[in-house]
Design an enzyme around this catalytic site. Structure first.
Site, PDB file in Angstrom:
ATOM      1  N   ASN A  13       0.773  -1.225  -0.031  1.00 61.19           N
ATOM      2  CA  ASN A  13       0.165   0.124  -0.003  1.00 61.19           C
ATOM      3  C   ASN A  13       0.725   1.361  -0.043  1.00 61.19           C
ATOM      4  O   ASN A  13       0.303   2.419  -0.283  1.00 61.19           O
ATOM      5  CB  ASN A  13      -1.100   0.119   1.270  1.00 61.19           C
ATOM      6  CG  ASN A  13      -2.094  -0.813   1.055  1.00 61.19           C
ATOM      7  OD1 ASN A  13      -2.748  -1.211   0.090  1.00 61.19           O
ATOM      8  ND2 ASN A  13      -2.282  -1.903   2.162  1.00 61.19           N
ATOM      9  N   ARG A  20      -3.875   9.227  -0.282  1.00 60.09           N
ATOM     10  CA  ARG A  20      -4.813   8.883   0.578  1.00 60.09           C
ATOM     11  C   ARG A  20      -4.340   8.926   2.144  1.00 60.09           C
ATOM     12  O   ARG A  20      -3.322   8.909   2.120  1.00 60.09           O
ATOM     13  CB  ARG A  20      -5.510   7.448   0.798  1.00 60.09           C
ATOM     14  CG  ARG A  20      -6.089   7.251  -0.726  1.00 60.09           C
ATOM     15  CD  ARG A  20      -7.376   6.321  -0.576  1.00 60.09           C
ATOM     16  NE  ARG A  20      -7.674   6.103  -2.042  1.00 60.09           N
ATOM     17  CZ  ARG A  20      -7.590   4.743  -2.508  1.00 60.09           C
ATOM     18  NH1 ARG A  20      -7.408   3.837  -1.598  1.00 60.09           N
ATOM     19  NH2 ARG A  20      -7.889   4.421  -3.810  1.00 60.09           N
ATOM     20  N   HIS A  82       3.937  -6.079  11.360  1.00 56.46           N
ATOM     21  CA  HIS A  82       3.427  -6.520  12.384  1.00 56.46           C
ATOM     22  C   HIS A  82       2.856  -8.055  12.304  1.00 56.46           C
ATOM     23  O   HIS A  82       2.271  -8.648  13.409  1.00 56.46           O
ATOM     24  CB  HIS A  82       2.056  -5.677  12.803  1.00 56.46           C
ATOM     25  CG  HIS A  82       2.410  -3.986  12.623  1.00 56.46           C
ATOM     26  ND1 HIS A  82       3.436  -3.363  13.352  1.00 56.46           N
ATOM     27  CD2 HIS A  82       1.899  -3.159  11.599  1.00 56.46           C
ATOM     28  CE1 HIS A  82       3.196  -2.447  12.872  1.00 56.46           C
ATOM     29  NE2 HIS A  82       2.381  -2.142  11.936  1.00 56.46           N
ATOM     30  N   ASP A  89      12.675 -13.609   9.283  1.00 58.23           N
ATOM     31  CA  ASP A  89      13.732 -14.548   9.040  1.00 58.23           C
ATOM     32  C   ASP A  89      14.581 -14.280   8.020  1.00 58.23           C
ATOM     33  O   ASP A  89      16.070 -14.556   7.792  1.00 58.23           O
ATOM     34  CB  ASP A  89      12.991 -16.025   8.693  1.00 58.23           C
ATOM     35  CG  ASP A  89      12.273 -16.670  10.115  1.00 58.23           C
ATOM     36  OD1 ASP A  89      12.617 -16.022  11.099  1.00 58.23           O
ATOM     37  OD2 ASP A  89      11.468 -17.629   9.814  1.00 58.23           O
ATOM     38  N   HIS A 102       9.733   3.764   9.662  1.00 58.53           N
ATOM     39  CA  HIS A 102       8.054   3.935   9.649  1.00 58.53           C
ATOM     40  C   HIS A 102       7.819   5.664   9.414  1.00 58.53           C
ATOM     41  O   HIS A 102       8.527   6.350  10.253  1.00 58.53           O
ATOM     42  CB  HIS A 102       7.381   3.353  10.643  1.00 58.53           C
ATOM     43  CG  HIS A 102       7.655   2.060  10.744  1.00 58.53           C
ATOM     44  ND1 HIS A 102       6.882   1.123  10.065  1.00 58.53           N
ATOM     45  CD2 HIS A 102       8.414   1.192  11.345  1.00 58.53           C
ATOM     46  CE1 HIS A 102       7.250  -0.121  10.140  1.00 58.53           C
ATOM     47  NE2 HIS A 102       8.172  -0.151  11.200  1.00 58.53           N
ATOM     48  N   SER A 104       4.988   6.794  10.163  1.00 59.38           N
ATOM     49  CA  SER A 104       4.385   7.377  11.167  1.00 59.38           C
ATOM     50  C   SER A 104       5.046   6.898  12.530  1.00 59.38           C
ATOM     51  O   SER A 104       5.856   5.922  12.221  1.00 59.38           O
ATOM     52  CB  SER A 104       2.895   6.908  11.260  1.00 59.38           C
ATOM     53  OG  SER A 104       2.799   5.557  11.196  1.00 59.38           O
ATOM     54  N   ARG A 113      -0.158  -2.080  16.192  1.00 59.48           N
ATOM     55  CA  ARG A 113       0.898  -1.706  15.387  1.00 59.48           C
ATOM     56  C   ARG A 113       2.393  -1.308  16.397  1.00 59.48           C
ATOM     57  O   ARG A 113       3.172  -0.964  15.816  1.00 59.48           O
ATOM     58  CB  ARG A 113       0.727  -0.154  14.752  1.00 59.48           C
ATOM     59  CG  ARG A 113      -0.312  -0.196  13.794  1.00 59.48           C
ATOM     60  CD  ARG A 113      -0.558   1.219  12.974  1.00 59.48           C
ATOM     61  NE  ARG A 113      -1.741   1.109  12.292  1.00 59.48           N
ATOM     62  CZ  ARG A 113      -2.050   0.681  11.059  1.00 59.48           C
ATOM     63  NH1 ARG A 113      -1.056   0.331  10.405  1.00 59.48           N
ATOM     64  NH2 ARG A 113      -3.295   1.015  10.709  1.00 59.48           N
TER      65      ARG A 113
END
Ligand code: CA2
Length: 150
Positions: A13, A20, A82, A89, A102, A104, A113
Site C-alpha cells: 500500500n 490517501r 506486524h 527470518d 516507518h 508514522s 502496530r
C-alpha cells in the site's frame, strides 16, 4: 571502485502514498521519496535500488537478492511489520546493516502496530519522521559503511 548498493524496500500500500490519508502519512508520494533518496545517495556516494511490492514473498525474494549484491537495506515493511515472520527470518540472514523505517510513529497508534517482528533483527529503527526518515536511514548507513572501511 563502484558505489555500495543500498536496497530501499517498501511494503504493501505504500504505492498509495500522497493519494490517501495525508494526515497520517504526509503528502509526498513514493516517487517523491525515491527521488529524494536518489539525490541524497548521490551526495553520500551510495547507489540506491528502490522497490515497492504488495506481496510478502516478493519482498522476501528481494531481501535474499540483497544478500548477494547490496551493502545495506532500508525497509519500510508497512503492515507486514506486524505480521511477517518470513520477512523477519529473511532479514536475520543479512550480515549487513538493516534499517527499519516507518513514516508514522507506530507507538502512538493502535496497539496492533506497537509490535514489530522486523525490529528484532533490524540494526536501527526510525519512526515518526515522515519521509525524512528514509534520508536519516541513508545517512546512518553511510556513516556505518564509512566506519567499517576504517
Ligand atoms: O508508518 C508507516 O510507515 C507504516 O509502515 C505504514 C503502514 C502501516 O501498516 C504501518 O503500521 C506503519 C501502512 C502503509 C499504507 O500506506 C498508505 C498510504 C496511503 C494511503 C493508505 C495507505
Amino acid at each position: 571502485m563502484s558505489e555500495p548498493i543500498v536496497f530501499v524496500l517498501n511494503g504493501p500500500n505504500l504505492n498509495l502514498l500522497g493519494k490517501r490519508e495525508p494526515e497520517i502519512y504526509g503528502r509526498e508520494t513514493l516517487s517523491d521519496i525515491e527521488a529524494a533518496c536518489r539525490a541524497l545517495a548521490r551526495e553520500l556516494g551510495l547507489a540506491v535500488d528502490f522497490r515497492q511490492s504488495n506481496c510478502e514473498g516478493e519482498l522476501v525474494s528481494w531481501i535474499q537478492q540483497a544478500r548477494e549484491t547490496a551493502s545495506a537495506i532500508v525497509i519500510n515493511p508497512a503492515a507486514y511489520t506486524h505480521t511477517s515472520i518470513a520477512i523477519m527470518d529473511a532479514l536475520a540472514t543479512c550480515s549487513f546493516p538493516v534499517v527499519e523505517v516507518h513514516l508514522s510513529n507506530i507507538h502512538r497508534r493502535e496497539p496492533f502496530r506497537h509490535h514489530s517482528y522486523v525490529s528484532r533483527v533490524a540494526s536501527a529503527v526510525i519512526a515518526g519522521c515522515g519521509a525524512h526518515g528514509y534520508l536519516l536511514a541513508l545517512r546512518h548507513i553511510a556513516h556505518l559503511l564509512q566506519k567499517a572501511r576504517g
